[in-house]
Design an enzyme around this catalytic site. Structure first.
Site, PDB file in Angstrom:
ATOM      1  N   GLU A  58      30.840  -0.228  25.542  1.00 20.60           N
ATOM      2  CA  GLU A  58      30.986  -1.178  26.653  1.00 20.60           C
ATOM      3  C   GLU A  58      29.826  -1.121  27.652  1.00 20.60           C
ATOM      4  O   GLU A  58      30.022  -0.950  28.860  1.00 20.60           O
ATOM      5  CB  GLU A  58      32.342  -0.950  27.362  1.00 20.60           C
ATOM      6  N   GLU A  76      38.564  -1.619  16.912  1.00 21.93           N
ATOM      7  CA  GLU A  76      39.781  -1.404  17.725  1.00 21.93           C
ATOM      8  C   GLU A  76      40.728  -2.588  17.610  1.00 21.93           C
ATOM      9  O   GLU A  76      41.338  -3.023  18.591  1.00 21.93           O
ATOM     10  CB  GLU A  76      39.420  -1.182  19.206  1.00 21.93           C
TER      11      GLU A  76
HETATM   12  C1  XIL Z   1      42.636   3.495  25.286  1.00 20.45           C
HETATM   13  C2  XIL Z   1      43.726   4.299  24.585  1.00 20.45           C
HETATM   14  O1  XIL Z   1      44.360   3.463  23.630  1.00 20.45           O
HETATM   15  C3  XIL Z   1      44.728   4.803  25.581  1.00 20.45           C
HETATM   16  O2  XIL Z   1      45.664   5.679  24.955  1.00 20.45           O
HETATM   17  C4  XIL Z   1      44.021   5.542  26.724  1.00 20.45           C
HETATM   18  O3  XIL Z   1      44.966   5.880  27.707  1.00 20.45           O
HETATM   19  C5  XIL Z   1      42.923   4.703  27.332  1.00 20.45           C
HETATM   20  O4  XIL Z   1      42.034   4.264  26.309  1.00 20.45           O
HETATM   21  N1  XIL Z   1      38.692   0.264  24.721  1.00 20.45           N
HETATM   22  C6  XIL Z   1      38.343   1.484  24.194  1.00 20.45           C
HETATM   23  C7  XIL Z   1      39.403   2.484  23.916  1.00 20.45           C
HETATM   24  O5  XIL Z   1      37.188   1.676  23.836  1.00 20.45           O
HETATM   25  O6  XIL Z   1      38.944   3.808  24.025  1.00 20.45           O
HETATM   26  C8  XIL Z   1      40.611   2.288  24.793  1.00 20.45           C
HETATM   27  O7  XIL Z   1      41.630   3.170  24.353  1.00 20.45           O
HETATM   28  C9  XIL Z   1      41.082   0.848  24.761  1.00 20.45           C
HETATM   29  C10 XIL Z   1      39.996  -0.079  25.232  1.00 20.45           C
END
Ligand code: XIL
Length: 366
Positions: free
Chosen positions: A160, A277
């Site tokens: 990001e 993701e």
């Molecule tokens: C999120 C996890 O799913 C949660 O359990 C945690 O509390 C916060 O992070 N983008 C990302 C991930 O790159 O690392 C994030 O994951 C969701 C958004």
């Protein structure tokens, strides 16, 4: 946190078999196959993000993950706030548990993530200065990447990095790393990761690149291409653009020519593309659970139909696998109190319509 469920092994086995037969009849009548098998037939990997305790404490869920996944990501265990209790210390306990699970399942890991503006320990924000930032960043990356070399096949090196609202001409986010090191922090991070494991595939990861009908995302694609070209022209060892793929269940599946053109331009730079993701947020999706599952399936399908047309797209990882364990349940709960259903398998580990659509997308992609 899921409490340990003291069901003896034979019952668990039966539960697993029951779950899988439901899977076989509902989703896989045509292929009798799994996401793992079908993705690999299309020369890709399918996987999911996991938390180690869910695998260790829930044998049925572990069975499903092992059956479906050819790749695993630690959902949280490799972030700074988990690895770095203090400036002097590393705590690899949870990350090692994920690595041990991947070893047991005989699958590689995608590492997440070496540099991010979130999930940092408090001490980092207070200690970080232009004087110590370079050493802190490189020593963290070297230590972590070396430890998992040969197990983590690819890394989200920087997560990001782009944020238009920060209004810099280069589009970069004003993160703590950017403030301490300037725009060069990206190059520094990639070079450190490459030196620590020359075989690892190194990714720049971001969200907000998926939708053709969202002007800020279309603009972000342009910013991303300029950034990627710039890194490549400076010889930075970057191999992958990772699209997070957090999709929305309450807007049109606008994944068309714009997304194809963007991904082709990325591939023309010589980069691979990973979807890292993927999930479909049904927080505001109207309708019954059955109707929402259909809408979510269609979005998974339309997205994968588009991205899998590109041979450069090499892996698809969902952010969790079953609605039993999804961070959407606290990040994006529904106003009506109904359980959120963003993932391919439901809370009973039964395949939802999304699985059939995903299998079909991999099969059509060939
Ligand atoms: C999120 C996890 O799913 C949660 O359990 C945690 O509390 C916060 O992070 N983008 C990302 C991930 O790159 O690392 C994030 O994951 C969701 C958004």
């Amino acid at each position: 946190m899921v409490l340990y469920d003291p069901v003896p092994m034979p019952t668990r086995r039966i539960a697993l078999v029951g779950g899988l037969s439901a899977f076989a009849s509902s989703a896989c009548a045509a292929s009798s196959s799994t996401l793992r098998v079908v993705s690999s037939a299309s020369h890709r990997q399918f996987g999911a993000a996991i938390e180690p305790q869910h695998i260790e404490q829930d044998a049925d869920f572990a069975g499903l993950v092992q059956q479906q996944c050819g790749l695993l990501t630690a959902e949280n265990a490799m972030k700074w706030n988990q690895l770095r209790p203090s400036r002097e210390q590393f705590d690899f306990a949870d990350a090692d548990r994920v690595a041990a699970i991947a070893g047991r399942f005989k699958v590689p890991m995608h590492g997440h993530c070496l540099v991010w503006h979130e999930a940092n320990p408090d001490w980092l924000a207070s200690d970080l200065s232009p004087r110590n930032a370079r050493a802190l960043l490189t020593s963290h990356i070297e230590t972590v990447v070396e430890r998992y070399a040969g197990k983590v096949a690819s890394w989200d090196v920087v997560n990001e990095a782009v944020e238009r609202n920060d209004r810099r001409p280069d589009g970069l986010r004003k993160s703590l790393w950017l403030e301490a090191l300037g725009a060069d922090y990206l190059e520094l991070a990639f070079r450190a990761a490459h030196a620590a494991d020359p075989k690892a595939r190194l990714a720049l990861a971001d969200y907000g690149l998926e939708y053709d009908d969202e002007p800020w995302m279309v603009e972000k694609r342009g910013t991303m291409l300029i950034l990627l070209r710039n890194l490549i022209s400076r010889g930075v060892p970057i191999h992958v653009l990772a699209l997070q793929g957090h999709l929305l269940g309450d807007r049109p599946a606008a994944f068309g020519q714009g997304l194809r053109d963007f991904l082709s331009a990325v591939a023309d730079l010589g980069l691979e593309i990973f979807i890292t993701e993927l999930d479909v947020n049904d927080q505001n999706t109207p309708g019954s659970a059955t109707q929402r599952d259909q809408a979510v399936a269609e979005i998974y399908g339309r997205f994968l139909d588009t991205v899998l047309r590109l041979p450069a797209v090499k892996s698809v990882v969902t952010w969790g696998l079953s609605d039993r364990y999804t961070s959407k349940s606290w990040f994006a709960p529904r106003a009506d109190g109904a359980t959120v259903r963003p993932l391919p398998f439901d809370r009973d580990l039964v395949a939802k319509p999304a699985v059939a659509r995903m299998l079909r997308a991999f099969q059509l992609a060939g």
